[in-house]
Scaffold this active site. Structure first.
Site, short mmCIF file in Angstrom:
data_model
loop_
_atom_site.label_atom_id
_atom_site.label_comp_id
_atom_site.label_asym_id
_atom_site.label_seq_id
_atom_site.Cartn_x
_atom_site.Cartn_y
_atom_site.Cartn_z
N ASP A 69 -1.89 -0.16 -6.61
CA ASP A 69 -2.70 -1.38 -6.56
C ASP A 69 -2.62 -2.12 -7.89
OD1 ASP A 69 -4.42 -3.25 -5.51
OD2 ASP A 69 -6.22 -2.03 -5.72
N ASN A 102 -1.89 -5.55 5.53
CA ASN A 102 -1.25 -6.46 4.57
C ASN A 102 -0.60 -7.69 5.24
OD1 ASN A 102 -0.24 -3.85 2.23
ND2 ASN A 102 -1.98 -5.23 2.12
C1 FPP Z 1 -1.14 -3.89 -4.04
O1 FPP Z 1 -1.32 -4.75 -5.13
C2 FPP Z 1 0.28 -3.73 -3.81
C3 FPP Z 1 0.90 -3.97 -2.62
C4 FPP Z 1 0.21 -4.44 -1.41
C5 FPP Z 1 2.34 -3.83 -2.50
C6 FPP Z 1 2.88 -2.63 -3.18
C7 FPP Z 1 4.34 -2.70 -3.26
C8 FPP Z 1 5.04 -2.34 -4.35
C9 FPP Z 1 4.44 -1.74 -5.54
C10 FPP Z 1 6.49 -2.39 -4.36
C11 FPP Z 1 7.01 -1.45 -3.34
C12 FPP Z 1 8.39 -1.18 -3.50
C13 FPP Z 1 9.18 -0.78 -2.50
C14 FPP Z 1 10.47 -0.26 -2.85
C15 FPP Z 1 8.80 -0.83 -1.07
P1 FPP Z 1 -2.07 -6.12 -4.87
O2 FPP Z 1 -1.05 -7.15 -4.54
O3 FPP Z 1 -3.12 -5.94 -3.82
O4 FPP Z 1 -2.71 -6.37 -6.28
P2 FPP Z 1 -4.10 -7.08 -6.56
O5 FPP Z 1 -5.16 -6.22 -5.92
O6 FPP Z 1 -4.18 -7.08 -8.05
O7 FPP Z 1 -4.02 -8.45 -5.98
#
Ligand code: FPP
Length: 261
Positions: free
Chosen positions: A33, A81
Site C-alpha cells: 500500500d 480495485n
Molecule cells: C496500493 O497503493 C497499491 C496497489 C493497488 C497496486 C499495487 C501494485 C504494485 C505495487 C505493482 C505490482 C507489480 C506487479 C508486477 C503486478 P495505493 O495506490 O492504494 O496507494 P495510496 O493508498 O497511497 O493511494
C-alpha cells in the site's frame, strides 16, 4: 498480535539485529500500500508510484528468496480495485506485462517460480498472456514461490469455495458433516501450496491497519506487522525488520505458551 514499525525502527537499530536463520517465516504475504501517497509526496502522477512499486517487487522478491522465504504472496490487484479511474486500472493491468517481460530471466536465475491467484479470466487478454507465459517460463524453478494476488478478493474466494462444496452436497457426493477446516482450505486458491498455504507473517505498508479483503481465511493465525513506509520505499532492510519483529513473537495457535523449566 500485531505491531507497528515506525520509520526509525525500519531504518535504525532493529534492522541491525541479526536474524535467526532457523526462524525465517516460510510464507510471507504483503499488502503493498501507499504507491499513490508516495507519488503525491513527490508531485508525481499516481502511476509513477505504481511504477516504482513494481521495482520494489523485484527488490523484495530477490531479498525474500535469499533469506530463505518459501512463499511470497503479494496483493497486486483486488476485486475492488476496478473502482479506480480507468486510466489507473489500465496502467495496473499493464504492469504485469512490463514486469514479466523484464524480470523473468532474473526470476529463473534466482530459481523463483511464479504463481497467480485470483479471477484471472476477467483480466485483459494481454495481462493473462503475460501471466501464463511467466508461469510457464518459471515452472521448472524449485525455490521460492512468488504468488501474485491479481483480481483477488478474500470473500469472493470463500464464496467460490462454498459454491463448490454446496454443489457437491446437492449432487450427493459430500455429506455436510464432512466439511471441515481442511476441506475448505483445499478449495481455496492457495490449496496447491499444501502445508505452506497459510502465511506465517502478514505485512502491510503505508500505515493503514486493515486487511482490505486479503486472505481472510488463511491469515487466521498469521502474525501481523504494519509499517508506516510506503511500498515504493520498502526494501531489503524493511523486510528484515519485519522478519525480526516476527521472530520476537511467541506463536501459540490458540494454545498456551510452553512452561518454563
Ligand atoms: C496500493 O497503493 C497499491 C496497489 C493497488 C497496486 C499495487 C501494485 C504494485 C505495487 C505493482 C505490482 C507489480 C506487479 C508486477 C503486478 P495505493 O495506490 O492504494 O496507494 P495510496 O493508498 O497511497 O493511494
Amino acid at each position: 498480535m500485531f505491531s507497528f514499525l515506525n520509520k526509525d525502527q525500519v531504518t535504525g537499530e532493529v534492522a541491525e539485529q541479526a536474524l535467526d536463520e532457523s526462524k525465517i517465516p516460510a510464507h510471507i504475504a504483503i499488502i503493498m500500500d501507499g504507491n499513490g501517497r508516495w507519488a503525491q509526496q513527490r508531485h508525481l502522477p499516481r502511476i509513477a508510484g505504481h511504477k516504482q512499486g513494481m521495482n520494489t517487487v523485484k527488490t523484495v522478491a530477490k531479498a525474500a528468496s535469499h533469506l530463505g522465504v518459501k512463499v511470497l504472496t503479494l496483493y497486486a490487484f483486488s476485486t475492488e480495485n476496478w473502482k479506480r479511474p480507468t486510466a489507473e486500472v489500465n496502467y495496473l493491468m499493464k504492469l504485469p506485462v512490463d514486469f514479466f517481460s523484464t524480470f523473468v530471466p532474473d526470476l529463473v536465475k534466482n530459481n523463483i517460480r511464479v504463481k497467480v491467484m485470483g479471477y484471472t479470466d476477467q483480466l485483459p487478454a494481454s495481462t493473462q498472456q503475460a501471466v501464463h507465459q511467466a508461469i510457464a517460463d518459471t515452472a521448472h524453478c524449485t525455490g521460492m514461490v512468488l504468488n501474485f494476488a491479481l483480481n483477488y478478493g478474500g470473500r469472493a474466494e470463500i464464496v467460490t469455495a462454498v459454491h463448490g462444496l454446496a454443489q457437491q452436497v446437492k449432487n450427493g457426493e459430500l455429506e455436510p458433516d464432512d466439511i471441515d477446516d481442511e476441506l475448505i482450505s483445499d478449495r481455496l486458491m492457495t490449496a496447491d501450496l499444501d502445508e505452506l498455504r497459510d502465511p506465517d507473517l502478514l505485512i502491510r505498508t503505508s500505515g493503514e491497519l486493515r486487511l482490505s479483503n486479503f486472505m481472510l481465511w488463511q491469515v487466521a493465525y498469521s502474525e501481523f506487522v504494519f509499517t508506516e513506509q510506503h511500498w515504493p520505499d520498502f526494501d531489503q532492510t524493511s523486510l528484515e525488520s519485519a522478519i525480526y519483529e516476527y521472530q520476537q513473537r511467541h506463536r501459540r495457535f490458540g494454545g498456551l505458551a510452553p512452561k518454563k523449566s
